[in-house]
Write an enzyme that holds these catalytic residues in place. Structure first.
Site, PDB file in Angstrom:
ATOM      1  N   GLU A 220       0.821  -1.209   0.000  1.00 55.89           N
ATOM      2  CA  GLU A 220       0.000   0.000   0.000  1.00 55.89           C
ATOM      3  C   GLU A 220       0.855   1.258   0.000  1.00 55.89           C
ATOM      4  OE1 GLU A 220      -3.920  -0.561   2.309  1.00 55.89           O
ATOM      5  OE2 GLU A 220      -2.447  -1.757   3.435  1.00 55.89           O
ATOM      6  N   ARG A 317       9.033   5.572  18.048  1.00 55.15           N
ATOM      7  CA  ARG A 317       9.455   6.878  18.550  1.00 55.15           C
ATOM      8  C   ARG A 317       8.850   7.095  19.927  1.00 55.15           C
ATOM      9  NH1 ARG A 317      11.888  11.035  16.292  1.00 55.15           N
ATOM     10  NH2 ARG A 317      11.468  10.349  14.154  1.00 55.15           N
ATOM     11  N   ASN A 318       9.690   7.463  20.877  1.00 55.81           N
ATOM     12  CA  ASN A 318       9.205   7.759  22.225  1.00 55.81           C
ATOM     13  C   ASN A 318       8.335   9.005  22.182  1.00 55.81           C
ATOM     14  OD1 ASN A 318       9.241   9.010  24.979  1.00 55.81           O
ATOM     15  ND2 ASN A 318      10.446   7.156  25.445  1.00 55.81           N
TER      16      ASN A 318
END
Length: 343
Positions: A220, A317-318
């Site tokens: 996609e 990602r924090n």
């Protein structure tokens, strides 16, 4: 002597008599030496890598040679070609070298799309300089300098000439539709794509030439030139995998098996098996990554390129610090089997 490839095809010439496109329905990889010898006796082949324009009488003789070697598909095509008025070209490649002609370039792209070789499995150096910008239309390929005249001719004859795109590379399905695939928007898969059996390419998915999938995958997002995605991996909506065509690094990007590139995520280094990059996270080779242990404590900070090809990793990602973190991936992606069952 062993040869790399051989193919008989139908070619399109411009008004200067130069071939600018060629269709090879049944290309052969590593053809039998006895077949090459039989064909060489019928045409002017002196060895090496050669394009040979053949006439309809020669096509009939080639049909007999293919049939004698048990190649029913090429024998049938040659018989039909012998009854046509189309320009015909025979390409014999003794070795796999940088293509020197348009016909050679088109043959190599079709070797990939026929799944006879995988991306990076044949030399394509210099192919951009060989191929013409072509108007791909509902009346076939038209060399771009001739398009305006053909449009006028069509209008004056009461026809509308529809131009699907102007590009060096046509869409793959105008040349070959590999078994077991679904492609929602055919213009988004270029000739030279390798689409593995079981792959579904959704409307916004894209596969460039010399790139693709090896097996069951959901595409996609964007698979750029040179990228190969392993069996069972999922390229999420809006996701992008970096290639090297735009002057970037020379690292070949790939994704292993059963991995997930989340929606709107990005990848710029080789990913191993059973890896996940969370949605919206773009990880390039130089991205600094905090490595976490099973308790969530930082072990070290590395660049993503140091993790190239390693398996069972989860990148995220924090949400508080913004740091990119990596920890053990506890579950591999599992594609919905129903989406691929009737490919």
């Amino acid at each position: 002597m062993a040869h790399f490839a051989l193919a008989l095809g139908a070619a399109t010439k411009n008004r200067d008599g130069k071939i600018f496109e060629a269709f090879f329905p049944n290309p052969l990889l590593n053809p039998a030496s006895t077949l090459v010898d039989a064909i060489a006796a019928l045409v002017d082949y002196q060895g090496g890598n050669s394009d040979i324009e053949v006439n309809q009488a020669q096509a009939a003789e080639l049909a007999t040679a293919f049939a004698a070697h048990g190649d029913v598909a090429n024998a049938s095509f040659a018989e039909k070609a012998a009854q046509s008025e189309q320009a015909l070209v025979l390409v014999i490649l003794e070795s796999d070298e940088k293509p020197q002609t348009v016909a050679e370039g088109f043959l190599k792209l079709q070797l990939i799309s026929h799944r006879l070789v995988q991306p990076h499995g044949t030399v394509l150096d210099g192919i951009f300089g060989l191929l013409h910008n072509v108007a791909w239309t509902n009346e076939g390929p038209i060399d771009l300098p001739e398009l305006a005249e053909r449009q006028i001719e069509a209008r004056l004859a009461g026809r509308a000439l529809t131009v699907d795109c102007v590009d060096k590379f046509p869409k793959m399905v105008d040349y070959v539709v590999p078994t077991g695939i679904r492609v929602a928007d055919t213009s988004r898969v270029r000739l030279g794509a390798h689409v593995g059996e079981g792959t579904t390419v959704m409307h916004e998915g894209f596969i460039n030439f010399n790139a693709g999938t090896t097996g069951v995958s959901m595409v996609e997002g964007r698979i750029s030139a040179g990228v190969l995605v392993g069996n069972g991996s999922d390229i999420g909506g809006g996701a992008s995998i970096m290639g090297t065509l735009s002057g970037g690094g020379k690292m070949v990007i790939a994704i292993g098996e059963n991995s997930l590139l989340g929606a709107n995520a990005g990848l710029g280094f080789p990913l191993g098996d059973r890896c996940t990059i969370e949605s919206g996270l773009y990880v390039t080779a130089g991205t600094k990554v905090r490595m976490l242990d099973n308790s969530g404590q930082e072990v070290e900070i590395v660049k993503a390129r140091d993790l190239a090809g390693k398996s069972d990793l989860l990148f995220r990602r924090n949400s508080q610090t913004g740091c990119v973190e990596c920890l053990t991936n506890k579950s591999a992606v599992e594609l919905n089997s129903e989406l691929h069952s009737n490919n």
